[in-house]
Design an enzyme around this catalytic site. Structure first.
Site: not given
Length: 278
Positions: A52, A96, A119
């Site tokens: 990422k 995460q 997300d």
């Protein structure tokens, strides 16, 4: 032999488009910043986070890393999220997953501002998706839609079967396919006569977390097959939820593992970051 749907190439195209968009924003004095929060040093999470960060650097998005120890308290993590929610220079927040067992993942997801939830996991983001309001889309399902569209595969009016009903892939995938005017069936562990249902599919999307579970017996001749799974086979080679070699003989188009859905997830995360400035 089926058409190979090349996620590496399509994700590269998307990243090039986003890079140009970010350069144009920077010329207007606008900078995008993604805050990436990682708790502990889970090896898989470290790989994902590094990928990422690399994608951010390539596109021109600033990434800020917050690496917290495994033993961090839930309260400390929630306090950091709250601070990032109120930070004017942070456009997107990514925590995460998975988190250590002593931290409630759902509580952390709900703590992220829906306006920074790149997300697409927050209940508000999910609600916006289902009723068709603008908002952040779940990255893997959004990536699958792009794979199909950019490979010239029509979705409108097609019979689509999703195997798997997770909050991250199965359910949001159904919502996005409905947006594209598909007829959608979700199959899962309690589904009776799974083969009968999957063999109806013009487009079959498999996200069940079982290595090479779907073989040619589950697939209609000429179907498009999207494999979301990621495993290691008996020779330690990466493979998916679909028995690729035999299914590719029957399908009209198929995603490989690796190089199919995986690269698209990060490309669509980057798209969500840019979406904060659109």
């Amino acid at each position: 032999m089926a058409q190979l749907i090349d996620g590496k190439q399509i994700s590269k195209e998307i990243k090039e488009e986003l890079k140009a968009e970010v350069e144009a924003l920077r010329a207007m004095g606008k900078e995008i910043c993604l805050a990436v929060v990682q708790v502990g040093q889970d090896p898989a999470s470290c790989v994902y986070v590094n990928n990422k960060k690399k994608a951010c650097a390539y596109i021109g998005i600033r990434s800020e890393a917050y690496e917290l120890p495994e033993a961090v308290s839930e309260g400390e993590l929630l306090a950091l999220v709250e601070k990032l929610n109120h930070s004017e220079h942070v456009n997107g927040i990514l925590v995460q997953l998975p988190l250590p067992a002593h931290i409630d993942e759902d509580k952390v997801i709900r703590a992220i501002s829906p306006d920074k939830d790149v997300d697409g996991f927050h209940p508000v983001s999910v609600g916006r998706l289902w009723i068709g309001e603008p908002g952040f889309l779940s990255c893997t399902p959004a990536g699958i839609i792009q794979l199909l569209k950019r490979s010239g595969i029509s979705i409108d009016g097609k019979e689509c079967v999703i195997v798997g009903r997770s909050n991250i892939v199965g359910k949001p995938m159904a919502a996005l396919l409905l947006r594209e005017h598909a007829t959608v069936t979700i199959a899962h562990s309690h589904t009776k006569d799974l083969r009968k249902i999957t063999k109806r599919a013009d487009i079959l999307i498999v996200a069940i977390g079982k290595r090479q579970f779907i073989d040619a017996e589950y697939v209609k001749e000429g179907a498009v097959v999207i494999d979301v799974g990621m495993h290691r086979d008996e020779n330690n080679k990466l493979c998916g939820d679909v028995a690729f070699d035999e299914v590719s003989e029957k399908a009209s188009a198929i995603t490989p593992v690796p190089g199919g859905v995986g690269p698209m997830t990060i490309a669509m995360l980057m798209n969500n970051c840019v979406e904060t400035m659109r």
